[in-house]
Design an enzyme around this catalytic site. Structure first.
Site, short mmCIF file in Angstrom:
data_model
loop_
_atom_site.label_atom_id
_atom_site.label_comp_id
_atom_site.label_asym_id
_atom_site.label_seq_id
_atom_site.Cartn_x
_atom_site.Cartn_y
_atom_site.Cartn_z
N ARG A 4 11.65 -6.40 5.18
CA ARG A 4 11.30 -5.01 4.92
C ARG A 4 12.18 -4.08 5.74
NH1 ARG A 4 5.17 -2.97 4.81
NH2 ARG A 4 4.98 -3.77 6.93
N ARG A 49 -1.15 -9.20 12.93
CA ARG A 49 -1.69 -8.16 12.04
C ARG A 49 -2.52 -8.76 10.93
NH1 ARG A 49 3.72 -5.83 10.58
NH2 ARG A 49 2.69 -4.66 8.95
N ARG A 67 10.75 -2.36 11.04
CA ARG A 67 9.65 -1.92 11.88
C ARG A 67 9.47 -2.90 13.02
NH1 ARG A 67 4.58 -0.65 8.09
NH2 ARG A 67 3.59 -1.71 9.84
N LYS A 83 0.83 -1.21 0.00
CA LYS A 83 0.00 0.00 0.00
C LYS A 83 0.86 1.26 0.00
CE LYS A 83 -2.26 -0.85 3.89
NZ LYS A 83 -1.81 -2.21 4.31
P1 ADP Z 1 0.45 -2.43 7.66
O1 ADP Z 1 -0.67 -2.14 6.72
O2 ADP Z 1 1.65 -2.98 6.98
O3 ADP Z 1 0.02 -3.26 8.84
P2 ADP Z 1 0.46 0.33 8.74
O4 ADP Z 1 1.64 1.21 8.80
O5 ADP Z 1 -0.66 0.76 7.85
O6 ADP Z 1 1.01 -1.10 8.33
O7 ADP Z 1 -0.13 0.15 10.21
C1 ADP Z 1 0.68 -0.19 11.30
C2 ADP Z 1 -0.13 -0.19 12.60
O8 ADP Z 1 -0.66 1.12 12.84
C3 ADP Z 1 -1.33 -1.11 12.64
O9 ADP Z 1 -0.98 -2.44 12.96
C4 ADP Z 1 -2.19 -0.43 13.73
O10 ADP Z 1 -1.69 -0.72 15.01
C5 ADP Z 1 -1.94 1.04 13.46
N1 ADP Z 1 -2.94 1.60 12.53
C6 ADP Z 1 -2.68 2.19 11.31
N2 ADP Z 1 -3.81 2.59 10.71
C7 ADP Z 1 -4.82 2.24 11.54
C8 ADP Z 1 -6.25 2.36 11.48
N3 ADP Z 1 -6.87 2.91 10.42
N4 ADP Z 1 -6.97 1.88 12.53
C9 ADP Z 1 -6.38 1.33 13.60
N5 ADP Z 1 -5.06 1.18 13.72
C10 ADP Z 1 -4.27 1.62 12.71
#
Ligand code: ADP
Ligand code: ZN
Length: 224
Positions: A130, A174, A163, A16
């Site tokens: 990553r 996740r 990360r 993404k």
């Molecule tokens: P990925 O899609 O690879 O899991 P992100 O950087 O989008 O990575 O998200 C990392 C973390 O940030 C998630 O596991 C969650 O804890 C938090 N997070 C991000 N966006 C949201 C959201 N829209 N709602 C709830 N938690 C979020």
């Protein structure tokens, strides 16, 4: 004419962030990545960062209310007037419904949800390996997309890091959260007729060309 008010949707590791960054550059619109905003708040030890850190470390979702408030504020900025890409939001049905209300209020309907399709095995392969730049958030992969100099960001020369939530157990958590809470919201957008399926593999033409083709397919024009 419709604006590129986009959501990029996909499992952890589906790419993404990489795609959003390229789309944002092509369309000259902001990439609103909730995970990046949280990570930068954690790094700067802001009150928001302190609040969300334990959820992120465990691979759990940050409470809806917190995320919705942050995104709502961000979408009101003037740089969103020609469109935006939401990357990592919405992730629950309640977030999707809150977003509908926010966008209705702003008069900015969603034009497309870009759905990145990827298998579980591929997710694990991509996420392990990553590397992320703590300064500019650029992402790399140890074997699939290595930086020019080992462990150094090509763009800003900061030493790269993994990360914390890319540890194998956390990735599985996740993935489980994605399947139980996030994947079901696709139905919400299918009902609106805005979902565009995109393979998570990059074609031989390259990422930039793939994203330019996608922009065309969605009926938008590159800014330059
Ligand atoms: P990925 O899609 O690879 O899991 P992100 O950087 O989008 O990575 O998200 C990392 C973390 O940030 C998630 O596991 C969650 O804890 C938090 N997070 C991000 N966006 C949201 C959201 N829209 N709602 C709830 N938690 C979020
Ligand atoms: Zn960098």
């Amino acid at each position: 004419m419709q604006k590129p008010n986009l959501i990029i949707f996909g499992a952890p590791g589906s790419g993404k962030g990489t795609r959003s960054a390229v789309l944002a550059e092509i369309l000259e619109i902001p990439q609103i990545a909730t995970g990046d905003i949280f990570r930068s708040n954690i790094k700067n030890m802001t009150p928001l960062g302190v609040k969300v850190k334990s959820y992120m470390d465990k691979g759990e979702l940050v409470p809806d209310e917190t995320v919705v408030e942050m995104v709502s504020e961000r979408l009101s900025h003037p740089d969103c007037k020609n469109g935006f890409i939401l990357d990592g939001f919405p992730r629950t049905l309640s977030q999707a419904e809150a977003l509908d209300k926010i966008l209705k209020g702003l008069g900015k309907p969603i034009s497309a949800v870009i759905n990145l399709v990827i298998s579980d095995e591929e997710i694990v392969r991509r996420v392990s390996g990553r590397l992320v730049c703590p300064t500019c958030q650029a992402t790399y992969h140890k074997t699939m997309n290595p930086p020019k100099n080992p462990d150094i960001c090509d763009k800003c020369a900061t030493p790269l890091a993994s990360r914390p939530d890319d540890a194998p157990e956390t990735v599985l958590k996740r993935l489980e959260v994605f399947k139980s809470s996030t994947l079901p919201i696709l139905k919400h957008y299918e009902a609106m007729g805005v979902v565009e399926m995109v393979p998570s593999e990059i074609s031989s033409a390259g990422l930039k060309a793939d994203m330019e083709a996608l922009v065309k397919r969605l009926g938008f024009k590159a800014a330059k």
